[in-house]
Design a protein around this motif. Structure first.
Motif, PDB file in Angstrom:
ATOM      1  N   CYS A  67     -55.894  32.826 -36.761  1.00  0.00           N
ATOM      2  CA  CYS A  67     -55.774  34.123 -36.258  1.00  0.00           C
ATOM      3  C   CYS A  67     -56.007  34.384 -34.980  1.00  0.00           C
ATOM      4  O   CYS A  67     -55.571  35.269 -34.452  1.00  0.00           O
ATOM      5  CB  CYS A  67     -56.646  35.086 -37.376  1.00  0.00           C
ATOM      6  N   ASN A  68     -56.640  33.562 -34.304  1.00  0.00           N
ATOM      7  CA  ASN A  68     -57.293  33.440 -32.885  1.00  0.00           C
ATOM      8  C   ASN A  68     -55.692  32.902 -31.929  1.00  0.00           C
ATOM      9  O   ASN A  68     -55.677  33.620 -30.978  1.00  0.00           O
ATOM     10  CB  ASN A  68     -58.137  32.437 -32.406  1.00  0.00           C
ATOM     11  N   SER A  69     -54.868  32.012 -32.631  1.00  0.00           N
ATOM     12  CA  SER A  69     -53.928  31.777 -31.809  1.00  0.00           C
ATOM     13  C   SER A  69     -52.634  32.348 -32.165  1.00  0.00           C
ATOM     14  O   SER A  69     -51.404  32.456 -31.537  1.00  0.00           O
ATOM     15  CB  SER A  69     -53.541  30.172 -31.485  1.00  0.00           C
ATOM     16  N   ARG A  70     -52.381  32.963 -33.321  1.00  0.00           N
ATOM     17  CA  ARG A  70     -51.031  33.497 -33.816  1.00  0.00           C
ATOM     18  C   ARG A  70     -50.739  34.708 -32.992  1.00  0.00           C
ATOM     19  O   ARG A  70     -51.577  35.473 -32.339  1.00  0.00           O
ATOM     20  CB  ARG A  70     -51.074  33.927 -35.361  1.00  0.00           C
ATOM     21  N   ARG A  71     -49.521  34.935 -32.774  1.00  0.00           N
ATOM     22  CA  ARG A  71     -49.025  36.402 -32.393  1.00  0.00           C
ATOM     23  C   ARG A  71     -48.694  37.242 -33.251  1.00  0.00           C
ATOM     24  O   ARG A  71     -49.004  38.490 -33.287  1.00  0.00           O
ATOM     25  CB  ARG A  71     -47.765  36.033 -31.343  1.00  0.00           C
ATOM     26  N   ASN A  72     -47.941  36.769 -34.434  1.00  0.00           N
ATOM     27  CA  ASN A  72     -47.825  37.670 -35.668  1.00  0.00           C
ATOM     28  C   ASN A  72     -48.063  36.866 -37.005  1.00  0.00           C
ATOM     29  O   ASN A  72     -47.649  35.667 -36.857  1.00  0.00           O
ATOM     30  CB  ASN A  72     -46.322  38.118 -35.569  1.00  0.00           C
ATOM     31  N   VAL A  73     -48.363  37.478 -37.877  1.00  0.00           N
ATOM     32  CA  VAL A  73     -48.595  36.962 -39.228  1.00  0.00           C
ATOM     33  C   VAL A  73     -47.023  37.204 -39.653  1.00  0.00           C
ATOM     34  O   VAL A  73     -46.364  37.967 -39.679  1.00  0.00           O
ATOM     35  CB  VAL A  73     -49.579  37.861 -40.167  1.00  0.00           C
ATOM     36  N   VAL A  74     -46.566  36.105 -40.437  1.00  0.00           N
ATOM     37  CA  VAL A  74     -45.350  35.901 -41.007  1.00  0.00           C
ATOM     38  C   VAL A  74     -45.651  36.136 -42.536  1.00  0.00           C
ATOM     39  O   VAL A  74     -45.596  34.949 -43.107  1.00  0.00           O
ATOM     40  CB  VAL A  74     -44.546  34.398 -40.393  1.00  0.00           C
ATOM     41  N   PHE A  75     -45.482  37.173 -43.130  1.00  0.00           N
ATOM     42  CA  PHE A  75     -45.751  37.534 -44.510  1.00  0.00           C
ATOM     43  C   PHE A  75     -44.831  36.988 -45.130  1.00  0.00           C
ATOM     44  O   PHE A  75     -44.841  36.441 -46.296  1.00  0.00           O
ATOM     45  CB  PHE A  75     -45.805  38.903 -44.737  1.00  0.00           C
ATOM     46  N   GLY A  76     -43.391  37.029 -44.722  1.00  0.00           N
ATOM     47  CA  GLY A  76     -42.296  36.518 -45.842  1.00  0.00           C
ATOM     48  C   GLY A  76     -41.142  37.783 -45.665  1.00  0.00           C
ATOM     49  O   GLY A  76     -41.757  38.840 -45.422  1.00  0.00           O
ATOM     50  N   ALA A  77     -40.288  37.640 -46.145  1.00  0.00           N
ATOM     51  CA  ALA A  77     -38.889  38.390 -46.299  1.00  0.00           C
ATOM     52  C   ALA A  77     -38.019  38.151 -47.354  1.00  0.00           C
ATOM     53  O   ALA A  77     -37.915  37.253 -47.696  1.00  0.00           O
ATOM     54  CB  ALA A  77     -38.478  38.544 -44.762  1.00  0.00           C
ATOM     55  N   GLY A  78     -37.252  39.358 -47.695  1.00  0.00           N
ATOM     56  CA  GLY A  78     -36.582  39.220 -48.653  1.00  0.00           C
ATOM     57  C   GLY A  78     -36.502  40.225 -49.672  1.00  0.00           C
ATOM     58  O   GLY A  78     -37.000  41.419 -49.499  1.00  0.00           O
ATOM     59  N   ASN A  79     -35.984  40.046 -50.824  1.00  0.00           N
ATOM     60  CA  ASN A  79     -35.704  41.123 -51.948  1.00  0.00           C
ATOM     61  C   ASN A  79     -37.036  40.714 -52.802  1.00  0.00           C
ATOM     62  O   ASN A  79     -37.317  39.746 -53.394  1.00  0.00           O
ATOM     63  CB  ASN A  79     -34.577  40.608 -52.887  1.00  0.00           C
ATOM     64  N   PRO A  80     -37.868  41.843 -53.024  1.00  0.00           N
ATOM     65  CA  PRO A  80     -38.932  41.727 -53.783  1.00  0.00           C
ATOM     66  C   PRO A  80     -38.917  41.605 -55.382  1.00  0.00           C
ATOM     67  O   PRO A  80     -39.498  41.220 -55.921  1.00  0.00           O
ATOM     68  CB  PRO A  80     -39.764  43.485 -53.718  1.00  0.00           C
ATOM     69  N   ASP A  81     -37.528  41.869 -55.785  1.00  0.00           N
ATOM     70  CA  ASP A  81     -37.245  41.645 -57.134  1.00  0.00           C
ATOM     71  C   ASP A  81     -36.322  40.151 -57.323  1.00  0.00           C
ATOM     72  O   ASP A  81     -35.674  40.049 -58.186  1.00  0.00           O
ATOM     73  CB  ASP A  81     -36.195  42.759 -57.791  1.00  0.00           C
ATOM     74  N   ALA A  82     -36.247  39.707 -56.295  1.00  0.00           N
ATOM     75  CA  ALA A  82     -35.696  38.260 -56.199  1.00  0.00           C
ATOM     76  C   ALA A  82     -35.961  37.502 -57.697  1.00  0.00           C
ATOM     77  O   ALA A  82     -37.061  37.147 -57.920  1.00  0.00           O
ATOM     78  CB  ALA A  82     -35.912  37.427 -55.130  1.00  0.00           C
ATOM     79  N   ASP A  83     -34.889  36.857 -57.961  1.00  0.00           N
ATOM     80  CA  ASP A  83     -34.915  35.840 -58.938  1.00  0.00           C
ATOM     81  C   ASP A  83     -35.517  34.341 -58.401  1.00  0.00           C
ATOM     82  O   ASP A  83     -35.843  33.501 -58.930  1.00  0.00           O
ATOM     83  CB  ASP A  83     -33.503  35.460 -59.654  1.00  0.00           C
ATOM     84  N   ILE A  84     -35.087  34.050 -57.026  1.00  0.00           N
ATOM     85  CA  ILE A  84     -35.404  32.910 -56.571  1.00  0.00           C
ATOM     86  C   ILE A  84     -36.355  33.224 -55.121  1.00  0.00           C
ATOM     87  O   ILE A  84     -35.893  34.124 -54.358  1.00  0.00           O
ATOM     88  CB  ILE A  84     -34.064  32.287 -55.858  1.00  0.00           C
ATOM     89  N   MET A  85     -37.477  32.387 -55.226  1.00  0.00           N
ATOM     90  CA  MET A  85     -38.106  32.159 -53.977  1.00  0.00           C
ATOM     91  C   MET A  85     -38.060  30.939 -53.354  1.00  0.00           C
ATOM     92  O   MET A  85     -37.925  29.926 -53.946  1.00  0.00           O
ATOM     93  CB  MET A  85     -39.581  32.624 -54.455  1.00  0.00           C
ATOM     94  N   LEU A  86     -38.017  31.013 -52.024  1.00  0.00           N
ATOM     95  CA  LEU A  86     -38.158  29.651 -51.280  1.00  0.00           C
ATOM     96  C   LEU A  86     -39.182  29.732 -50.472  1.00  0.00           C
ATOM     97  O   LEU A  86     -39.594  30.787 -49.814  1.00  0.00           O
ATOM     98  CB  LEU A  86     -36.832  29.797 -50.098  1.00  0.00           C
ATOM     99  N   ILE A  87     -40.048  28.644 -50.410  1.00  0.00           N
ATOM    100  CA  ILE A  87     -41.304  28.420 -49.905  1.00  0.00           C
ATOM    101  C   ILE A  87     -41.175  27.103 -48.973  1.00  0.00           C
ATOM    102  O   ILE A  87     -40.935  26.164 -49.214  1.00  0.00           O
ATOM    103  CB  ILE A  87     -42.318  28.328 -50.955  1.00  0.00           C
ATOM    104  N   GLY A  88     -41.269  27.593 -47.594  1.00  0.00           N
ATOM    105  CA  GLY A  88     -41.329  26.504 -46.511  1.00  0.00           C
ATOM    106  C   GLY A  88     -42.845  26.343 -46.224  1.00  0.00           C
ATOM    107  O   GLY A  88     -43.727  26.381 -46.964  1.00  0.00           O
ATOM    108  N   GLU A  89     -43.252  25.778 -45.159  1.00  0.00           N
ATOM    109  CA  GLU A  89     -44.338  25.215 -44.848  1.00  0.00           C
ATOM    110  C   GLU A  89     -45.374  26.210 -44.158  1.00  0.00           C
ATOM    111  O   GLU A  89     -46.238  26.652 -44.552  1.00  0.00           O
ATOM    112  CB  GLU A  89     -44.434  23.975 -43.953  1.00  0.00           C
ATOM    113  N   ALA A  90     -44.920  26.628 -42.729  1.00  0.00           N
ATOM    114  CA  ALA A  90     -45.719  27.474 -41.637  1.00  0.00           C
ATOM    115  C   ALA A  90     -44.608  27.997 -40.594  1.00  0.00           C
ATOM    116  O   ALA A  90     -43.512  27.437 -40.450  1.00  0.00           O
ATOM    117  CB  ALA A  90     -46.677  26.668 -41.266  1.00  0.00           C
ATOM    118  N   PRO A  91     -44.964  28.975 -40.122  1.00  0.00           N
ATOM    119  CA  PRO A  91     -43.850  29.519 -38.978  1.00  0.00           C
ATOM    120  C   PRO A  91     -44.041  28.708 -37.780  1.00  0.00           C
ATOM    121  O   PRO A  91     -44.994  27.941 -37.806  1.00  0.00           O
ATOM    122  CB  PRO A  91     -44.959  31.087 -38.712  1.00  0.00           C
TER     123      PRO A  91
END
Ligand code: URA
Ligand code: URA
Length: 232
Positions: A67-91
């Motif tokens: 939290c000290n070095s980030r500029r923004n939190v990257v919460f995630g984006a897309g369709n809240p009703d999605a059937d498919i979630m993609l999960i990466g590592e880190a911003p």
């Protein structure tokens, strides 16, 4: 008392009993039905509402040093009703700057990979194991993984995807709680809280290693097949 008054008296007694009963159940809150639907005030919220509430919580997270070095939190984006979630590592740097997942070079490749199986980014939900950028894009530390995955697990619980595509070794290892290599993780369909989970190469790894493209293509085709079967 005439019949009319007796009926009214019964009605009032019924209402009184009903309210007493509601009070026993719910205390002093009065639940009012919305129009003709079953919906009541205080009812569990919709997925977008719950996800937004979680976002408001996570965007000020200070549970680890990132939290000290980030500029923004990257919460995630897309369709809240999605059937498919993609999960990466880190911003990465670009994601940290924009506050959005997979918007840099790896993200452009990811968009193409999705298009190859007839999916738009807006249809799926894209998130990461870590919500904040590790300085210099170093590997997420064990403590950071452990702390931050709580946010991700809440996202998964809200979205309830049918499929999860874990992008890269770190995402696969964290979600499946294993130390296995990418080679070992690929190829199987795992269960993750009722969702079918597949692990494939990270698009950033593909940019450096063209020879993994074929395997990735096979993995996403498998995902597409399972997804289309499910929709039938
Ligand atoms: N790499 C990731 O793992 N996630 C992003 O959001 C961007 C790059
Ligand atoms: N190592 C990684 O971290 N990710 C990949 O996708 C492949 C190898």
């Amino acid at each position: 008392m005439n019949d009319h008054n007796r009926t009214a008296g019964n009605l009032i007694a019924d209402i009184f009993n009903y309210l007493e009963y509601q009070k026993d159940l719910y205390g002093d809150d009065v639940f009012v039905a919305e129009k003709s639907s079953e919906k009541v005030i205080h009812e569990p919220q919709t997925k977008p509402q719950r996800l937004n509430a979680l976002y408001l919580e996570v965007k000020n997270c200070q549970q680890c040093g990132l939290c000290n070095s980030r500029r923004n939190v990257v919460f995630g984006a897309g369709n809240p009703d999605a059937d498919i979630m993609l999960i990466g590592e880190a911003p990465g740097a670009e994601e940290d700057l924009q506050g959005k997942p997979f918007v840099g070079a790896a993200g452009q490749l990811l968009t193409k990979i999705l298009a190859a199986i007839q999916l738009k980014r807006e249809e799926v939900f894209i998130a990461n194991i870590l919500k904040c950028r590790p300085p210099g894009n170093r590997d997420p530390l064990p403590e950071e993984r452990k702390t931050c995955k709580k946010h991700l697990y809440k996202q998964i619980e809200i979205i309830q995807p049918k499929f999860i595509l874990a992008l890269g070794r770190v995402a696969g290892q964290v979600l499946l709680e294993t130390e296995k290599s990418m080679q070992q993780l690929r190829g199987d369909v795992y269960d993750f809280q009722g969702a079918k989970l597949i692990v494939t190469y990270h698009p950033a790894a593909l940019l450096r290693n063209q020879q993994w493209k074929r395997a990735t293509w096979e993995d996403v085709q498998k995902l597409q097949k399972l997804y289309l079967n499910e929709k039938k």
